[in-house]
Design a protein around this motif. Structure first.
Motif, short mmCIF file in Angstrom:
data_model
loop_
_atom_site.label_atom_id
_atom_site.label_comp_id
_atom_site.label_asym_id
_atom_site.label_seq_id
_atom_site.Cartn_x
_atom_site.Cartn_y
_atom_site.Cartn_z
N UNK A 10 0.83 -1.20 0.00
CA UNK A 10 0.00 0.00 0.00
C UNK A 10 0.87 1.25 0.00
N UNK A 11 1.91 1.25 0.83
CA UNK A 11 2.81 2.40 0.92
C UNK A 11 3.57 2.57 -0.39
N UNK A 12 3.98 1.46 -0.96
CA UNK A 12 4.66 1.49 -2.27
C UNK A 12 3.78 2.22 -3.29
N UNK A 13 2.52 1.85 -3.37
CA UNK A 13 1.61 2.48 -4.33
C UNK A 13 1.44 3.96 -4.04
N UNK A 14 1.40 4.34 -2.77
CA UNK A 14 1.24 5.74 -2.42
C UNK A 14 2.46 6.56 -2.83
N UNK A 15 3.64 6.00 -2.66
CA UNK A 15 4.86 6.71 -3.05
C UNK A 15 4.94 6.82 -4.56
N UNK A 16 4.60 5.74 -5.27
CA UNK A 16 4.60 5.77 -6.74
C UNK A 16 3.65 6.84 -7.25
N UNK A 17 2.46 6.89 -6.67
CA UNK A 17 1.48 7.91 -7.10
C UNK A 17 2.00 9.31 -6.82
#
Length: 218
Positions: A10-17
């Motif tokens: 989830x955190x990975x996706x937030x950073x990517x976004x």
């Protein structure tokens, strides 16, 4: 309590976004504690997400710090080569497998995006949505996964080729041709149209970069 339990994915996706949205630009330093505070999570999933991003070369080391990676000329060229090949395959498969509903949605997207030609930032977001729809219409999950990684890496480019004068109009016309080929179930034409489209985008970016170097006296 809910946010603290977020998983590294989830955190990975937030950073990517955040990178994709321009909140973090190439060269910006990512600090574990600051990210944890921004996203309302503990530092452990942030640390694991940063490690994953470094493995994928979206982040790079600057001493002991991690910064958003910057693509050099060769890396950008390599990325466009891969993108052209994978997108061409996606278009070919979309011409073979897309449902009538998927083709209709692609047509709707082109019509809606024509209204965004004077807004490069909005058009860039719409462009990604359009291409993603073609990826999904290929009905090949492994191809979609690879293209997702390509597009995440493209977020490391500081600007969009659609900001070049006249490129938005041309790109939209190219999109119309791509959809026409997919709708006609012409696999060869669909692949050829997408490959030409990606090549044009690459040449536009090369010209913009050359102009920028000239202005900087390089």
């Amino acid at each position: 309590m809910g946010n603290v339990s977020k998983q590294p994915a989830d955190v990975y996706e937030m950073i990517v976004r955040a990178i994709d949205a321009g909140l973090y630009r190439p060269g910006d330093r990512l600090v574990e504690s600051e990210l944890a505070e921004r996203f309302g999570v503990s530092r452990t999933p942030v640390r694991e997400a940063l490690q994953r991003l470094e493995t994928q070369s979206l982040l790079e080391r600057d001493g002991r710090s991690l910064i958003v990676a910057t693509l050099d000329h060769d890396q950008m060229a390599e990325l466009y080569v891969v993108r052209r090949e994978l997108e061409g395959l996606a278009a070919r498969l979309a011409a073979r497998h897309a449902t009538s509903e998927e083709v209709a949605v692609l047509r709707e997207m082109v019509a809606a995006d024509n209204r965004l030609i004077e807004d490069p930032v909005a058009l860039s977001r719409a462009n990604r949505r359009f291409h993603k729809q073609i990826h999904l219409a290929s009905h090949n999950r492994y191809l979609v996964q690879q293209l997702d990684l390509v597009y995440r890496t493209m977020a490391l480019m500081a600007s969009t080729s659609l900001a070049a004068e006249g490129r938005g109009q041309v790109a939209q016309e190219e999109h119309e041709g791509i959809v026409a080929a997919i709708a006609a179930r012409d696999e060869e034409a669909a692949e050829k149209a997408v490959r030409a489209h990606i090549s044009d985008a690459f040449m536009t970016r090369l010209r913009r970069d050359a102009d920028a170097r000239e202005q900087q006296g390089g």
